[in-house]
Design an enzyme around this catalytic site. Structure first.
Site, short mmCIF file in Angstrom:
data_model
loop_
_atom_site.label_atom_id
_atom_site.label_comp_id
_atom_site.label_asym_id
_atom_site.label_seq_id
_atom_site.Cartn_x
_atom_site.Cartn_y
_atom_site.Cartn_z
N ASP A 414 0.86 -1.27 -0.05
CA ASP A 414 -0.17 0.06 -0.10
C ASP A 414 0.79 1.33 -0.09
O ASP A 414 2.06 1.24 0.30
CB ASP A 414 -0.82 -0.04 1.29
CG ASP A 414 -1.92 1.14 1.36
OD1 ASP A 414 -2.43 1.56 0.27
OD2 ASP A 414 -1.82 1.75 2.48
N LYS A 577 -16.77 17.97 -0.63
CA LYS A 577 -15.44 17.78 -0.94
C LYS A 577 -15.04 16.37 -1.08
O LYS A 577 -15.66 15.38 -0.73
CB LYS A 577 -14.45 18.24 0.42
CG LYS A 577 -14.35 17.21 1.51
CD LYS A 577 -13.45 17.79 2.50
CE LYS A 577 -12.98 16.67 3.78
NZ LYS A 577 -14.17 16.78 4.60
N ARG A 608 -1.48 15.08 -1.56
CA ARG A 608 -2.67 14.59 -1.78
C ARG A 608 -3.70 15.45 -2.14
O ARG A 608 -3.86 16.46 -1.02
CB ARG A 608 -3.28 13.89 -0.74
CG ARG A 608 -2.24 12.49 -0.13
CD ARG A 608 -2.30 12.16 1.22
NE ARG A 608 -3.79 11.57 1.60
CZ ARG A 608 -4.12 10.38 1.50
NH1 ARG A 608 -3.64 9.58 0.99
NH2 ARG A 608 -5.36 10.11 1.83
N ARG A 801 -5.52 4.14 -8.21
CA ARG A 801 -7.35 3.93 -8.28
C ARG A 801 -7.85 2.93 -7.98
O ARG A 801 -8.80 2.22 -8.49
CB ARG A 801 -7.71 4.54 -9.44
CG ARG A 801 -7.30 6.02 -9.79
CD ARG A 801 -7.93 7.08 -8.72
NE ARG A 801 -8.08 8.48 -9.17
CZ ARG A 801 -8.13 9.28 -8.40
NH1 ARG A 801 -8.46 9.26 -7.14
NH2 ARG A 801 -8.13 10.78 -8.93
#
Length: 1149
Positions: A414, A577, A608, A801
């Site tokens: 990850d 958001k 990010r 993604r």
């Protein structure tokens, strides 16, 4: 019961109405509903006992024995033991029964002790007192006596005894704060909400008057999902129905915080609670070594059957001559002659099976289990992997996969919280193209220390000022952050400093805290949520109040969250958001291009990014929104799907306000770790949910991609321009152009002569690649195979993604490829659990996203950098040790039993044992067991520092290299050679024999009494010394423990033999070994033969090692030789210096 109630029952339970299939009805306080409203059907629910134990007092022995005899080796030895009991066999049943009993007993004691610990833990939980409201009073009862429908009172810092629906709290707004650290590891305070119509019932008397039922789904293990509704009966005819969701459900194991008390009703108890449903055991993972062991076992079983078959055939061929039939003094001869020849042959076959069965090493399984269990403590005791900040070290959740750490070929990691720190800080925000940097720009003024920063117009003008403030308000309102006003440290409350609040923010998402803190530095401070109103302090220090009407929570599919608020002037706002990919398509106005350009710039920098948008709602639009949401929330069936549809309708036609950029720094030594893994021959894939640009920047920073790496893109953007088929074939041609048909796996390393390729793929394209090819399509190509071929030729792969399930699909795809590589997955969040469970080895990081990954993993570490030592050092050692253990066990058992096979040719195939019963029994249990166990725990063929410094050494043990068939065959033939040397060496040394006066045979060339037991004892002595000294020659790392165990085992054998043959034991019905060992040792030639045969047996292996090290050395052997040369040079220098000093002193004298 009236007809309407009967009709409802028939409709609900008999007509198959879908929405009622998986639901249950809970009567709060066990009160029946009012007459005429709903039928009262008492349902049976389990009590609140938690049972994590496996056995009970009554079923332990049968259940444990059943589970142990499911193992092939144990079952095989049980059959052999039963055969020895049933038929007349050459060896005592004790020789098989005792080792089997030892193995079964040791395993049973270990499992019984572990289960006893679980029983104690269960009793402590089940007998814990809880407070229940009965008849308006608070009563104490044991937790295990709690029932579904009971109303429970829980006080601050107490743990919830079962799954509860929150009815009321001590807080006026009906909220309570909860930590779920024991469930998902998240220590942050989460807010839960009481049902609006019951939050006023604050006392025990008031709660007892509540008349309501709860309809909800049947228990299921998802911690974050709950669907139900509560029907509250007041004086009116129809009940009030209110939706229930996960925000109303308090889970067993969670703890109440910052709330004096709550009242809640039990809906799931005991083994039906979500925590208990998550106890389900993970699928059993088996290591490559264990698979090799089973394959070898089958080979040796075939050898055993062949030996028994050959001896049976030869026995009847030998006895075909009437003069060679059974001797006249055998009392069973006549009886056996009358039996059918096939029955006699089968009985003899079983007898030979029993005689040779020791070739199957039953004790190997116990030794392997002990080695894995004890060896796992070396990880736990490793101070280098201890984290001072967390105060924790590594965890070993399973010791079955220790050696698999030395075989990893693919690492799936990850990004957020694994490669990065998950410590967020707002770097900048962009409003209509104007950039604001906390600490640098505040109220339009450039602050000291901001010189040299790339500032875009920091004075947006009057119209821009309003948009700017609206953007800041949006970030102060669109979140789920909680404010903690004070903190108690050592009993002292703190939180007020010089009359001002020093409250701090807590949230389950570090991003949200970073955004709210960033707004604080830019002049807008979020104060609190009070009475459903969110209070913020603007730049003029004026308090603004917004009524929080609805929260549309974030989910990984939508990748956005929204809130609906009403300002003090009565205007309705919807603030949203989320990720740029989920916001931009829903925007109808705003400076999209300027914001998009800034978002892409920040993504390339590795930040990010989130986009912020809003829209105003009229009162009618708000009413319609409420209707849509309530309709979806009240649904019991497919509520998530209906909510998603409602969100899709509500969240559109936005006006774009701007974007934020949050930095998540790379973890310490993450880049060094990835580089080391590459050098060790492992392929590293990053699987993340982040956008491509952000993830790619992190990959460059962590040295996954290098500047000379050619990036290949397999993304939605490219597949829109070309068909997926064309893109895949283009990429395939690109990577194979240089290598031809060879893949990168065939290269020894990442040489500079071949081009480095890096692949980037996104989730949408991956779904298309993995989609099964429909028959009859024009291309008919197999996309999976092409995709795998591209990946094999890439040094690194980035998958962005990614949904959690896609991460697991990627791991499964690589596992199932034709090479069947060993995979490792590492992550820190709940979204990584699926890939951690799918991979051969799963490693969880104890990070800020909770402990769910650590709990579901095989191993847990505190930082990504510790993966380097875990694989390159611990994994390397574990594999080397257990590979030697397995091969050595088979080798020493071949040495042990092959002389027995040869002996049958010299005793007329009469099934006469070569060794005494005591030697047969104790060979694997006592004489040769401890040295190999200690070797498999202590051996270090190379120094730890060298293994860390030179990752390429990991390649020497890759692909199960030490347990391949050629190595196995070599060890087997080495065992056969040694066995032939033992047997025929002893036989030819004593072939010249004469009868003594008392009828015994005496070897004339040695003057030693020479019976069959003397011969067997001589062979056994040479055997024990040879196999033990073979292990001593293989040992590189000597400690006093090694010396004690190796030489102590040999000494124990000698002392045991002296005692066994030196005393007449009254409990034995035979004394055949009396004085045999001592008489053998009294002969000088016997000593000579023992020494000579040991040397001859060990010589070929030593010669082979010398030649291989000289002509074809591995990297490991080259380093060992260099180290030995350095030590020799150092010793030589010291001796030279000593001699010079001596000469100098003599001269001076």
């Amino acid at each position: 019961m009236d007809l309407s109630s009967i009709r409802k029952l028939i409709t609900r339970y008999c007509t198959g109405e879908e929405s009622w299939v998986d639901s249950r009805t809970v009567y709060i306080g066990h009160k029946e509903p009012p007459p005429g409203t709903e039928a009262y059907i008492p349902q049976r629910f389990p009590d609140n006992r938690i049972v994590s134990s496996k056995y009970t007092f009554w079923n332990f022995i049968p259940k444990n024995l059943f589970e142990q005899f499911r193992r092939i080796a144990n079952f095989y030895f049980l059959i052999i033991f039963l055969v020895q009991l049933i038929i007349d066999t050459p060896t005592s049943p004790t020789t098989s029964g005792l080792p089997l009993f030892f193995v079964i007993t040791v395993t049973a004691i270990k499992q019984g002790y572990e289960d006893w610990i679980r029983h104690k833990a269960d009793n402590a939980i089940n007998q814990c007192p809880v407070h229940v409201i009965q008849h308006g009073k608070v009563v104490r009862k044991q937790s295990q006596k709690l029932r579904v429908g009971d109303i429970v009172q829980v006080k601050e810092n107490e743990t919830f005894p079962c799954d509860l629906i929150l009815l009321s709290t001590s807080r006026e707004d009906g909220t309570c704060f909860v930590t779920t650290a024991s469930l998902d590891g998240e220590s942050s305070h989460k807010t839960y909400y009481a049902v609006q119509d019951t939050k006023a019932f604050n006392t025990a008397e008031e709660v007892d008057t509540l008349h309501a039922t709860i309809e909800c789904e049947q228990p299921q293990p998802d911690l974050y999902k709950f669907v139900g509704r509560i029907n509250i009966y007041l004086d009116r005819d129809e009940p009030i129905a209110r939706p229930l969701g996960s925000e109303n459900l308090l889970l067993r194991g969670a703890t109440l915080k910052n709330t004096e008390y709550i009242h809640a009703v039990a809906i799931y108890t005991g083994m039906e609670t979500k925590m208990a449903l998550n106890y389900q055991s993970k699928s059993q993972k088996r290591s490559a070594v264990e698979k090799s062991m089973n394959a070898y076992l089958i080979v040796y079983l075939c050898i055993l059957i062949s030996k028994a078959l050959i001896n049976t055939v030869l026995k009847y061929a030998w006895q075909a001559n009437p003069n060679r039939d059974e001797p006249w003094y055998n009392q069973k001869t006549e009886t056996e002659r009358q039996r059918h020849v096939l029955i006699r042959a089968f009985t003899d076959f079983l007898a030979f099976m029993v005689l040779f069965n020791y070739i199957i090493p039953v004790s190997m399984y116990v030794t392997v289990e002990m080695q894995k269990f004890l060896g796992s403590y070396f990880i736990l005791w490793d101070d280098d992997m201890f984290d001072e900040e967390l105060g924790e070290g590594p965890l070993v959740n399973t010791s079955d996969l220790n050696e698999e750490l030395g075989q990893v070929e693919y690492v799936f990691t990850d990004k957020t919280g694994t490669l990065t720190e998950n410590n967020m800080e707002l770097r900048e925000c962009c409003v209509d193209g104007h950039v604001y940097v906390p600490h640098a720009v505040c109220n339009g003024q450039i602050l000291p220390g901001a010189a040299g920063m790339d500032m875009i117009d920091s004075s947006p003008g009057v119209d821009g000022k309003e948009r700017e403030e609206l953007f800041f308000r949006a970030l102060c309102l669109c979140h789920t952050v909680q404010v903690k006003e004070e903190e108690t440290v050592d009993g002292i409350k703190r939180g007020i400093h010089q009359g001002k609040s020093t409250s701090f923010y807590i949230s389950s998402s570090p991003d949200e805290v970073a955004l709210v803190e960033g707004m604080n530095r830019l002049g807008f401070t979020y104060l609190r949520l009070k009475d459903s109103h969110m209070e913020i302090l603007n730049r003029e220090d004026e308090m603004e109040r917004f009524e929080l009407l609805e929260v549309l929570n974030f989910d990984s599919v939508r990748r956005r969250m929204s809130v609906i608020v009403r300002s003090s002037s009565g205007e309705y706002y919807l603030f949203c958001k989320g990720a740029d990919s989920s916001i931009f398509p829903r925007v109808v106005s705003g400076k999209v291009e300027q914001v998009r350009a800034r978002v892409e710039h920040n993504a390339v920098e590795g930040l990010r990014t989130l986009c912020v948008a809003y829209k105003k709602l009229t009162h009618e639009e708000y009413e319609e929104t409420c209707r849509l949401l309530n309709s979806a929330k009240l649904a019991l069936h497919e509520r998530d799907k209906k909510l998603a549809e409602a969100y899709d309708v509500i969240e559109k036609d936005f006006i774009l306000l701007g974007a934020t950029a949050v930095e998540d720094r790379l973890q310490d030594k993450a880049a060094d770790t990835i580089e080391s893994l590459h050098k060790a021959g492992m392929k590293v894939w990053v699987l993340t949910g982040d956008k491509m640009e952000t993830a790619a920047a992190t990959c460059y920073a962590s040295r996954l991609f290098h500047r000379n790496t050619q990036i290949l893109e397999l993304t939605t953007k490219r597949t829109e321009e070309q068909s997926l088929h064309d893109v895949l074939f283009d990429l395939s041609r690109t990577v194979l152009r240089q290598h031809g048909s060879m893949t990168r796996d065939t290269f020894s390393g990442l040489s500079g002569d071949c081009q480095d390729y890096g692949l980037i793929i996104d989730g949408a394209t991956l779904s298309a690649v993995l989609k099964p090819t429909q028959e009859g399509t024009s291309n008919g190509g197999n996309y999976k195979e092409i995709f795998l071929e591209i990946c094999r030729n890439c040094s690194a792969v980035l998958c962005c993604r990614m949904a959690p399930l896609q991460k697991a699909q990627i791991v499964k795809l690589i596992k199932a490829s034709k090479e069947h590589p060993i995979t490792l997955a590492i992550g820190d969040g709940a979204n990584d659990v699926s890939m951690i469970l799918e991979a051969h080895v799963g490693i969880g990081i104890m990070g800020k996203e909770g402990r769910q990954a650590a709990r579901n993993s095989d191993y847990a570490i505190t930082k990504f950098k510790h993966l380097k030592k875990m694989l390159l050092v611990h994994g390397h050692y574990y594999y080397i040790r257990i590979a030697e253990l397995v091969q050595y066990f088979f080798y020493k058992n071949v040495c042990f039993i092959f002389p027995q096979f040869l002996y049958q040719f010299f005793c007329g195939f009469s099934q006469q044992p070569l060794y005494d019963t005591a030697y047969l029994t104790l060979y694997n249990i006592s004489f040769t067991s401890l040295p190999i166990l200690l070797y498999s725990l202590m051996e270090q063929h190379i120094n730890i520092d060298i293994l860390k410094r030179d990752p390429t050494l990991y390649r020497d043990i890759a692909k199960n290299s030490l347990l391949r068939w050629p190595t196995f065959i070599y060890w087997t033939f080495l065992g056969i050679f040694d066995a032939v040397v033992f047997f025929f060496g002893a036989f030819f040394l004593f072939d010249n024999t004469t009868f003594t006066s008392n009828g015994q045979l005496m070897a004339t060339n040695t003057q030693m009494m020479f019976g069959n037991w003397t011969f067997g004892t001589l062979v056994f002595t040479i055997l024990v010394f040879t196999v033990t000294l073979k292990l001593a020659l293989d040992t590189h790392y000597w400690t006093w423990i090694n010396h004690f165990v190796i030489w102590g085992s040999l000494l124990f054998y000698v002392i045991f033999s002296l005692l066994w043959g030196g005393i007449i034991w009254p409990f034995l019905n035979y004394q055949r070994m009396y004085y045999v060992f001592m008489q053998m040792l009294s002969s000088g030639p016997a000593w000579l033969s023992i020494i000579l045969l040991i040397i001859v047996s060990l010589l070929p292996d030593v010669v082979k090692k010398v030649l291989c090290r000289a002509l074809w050395p591995t990297t490991t052997e080259r380093i060992q030789r260099m180290r030995a040369d350095r030590i020799f040079e150092r010793v030589e220098t010291n001796i030279h210096d000593s001699l010079l000093d001596g000469v100098q002193n003599t001269t001076e004298a």
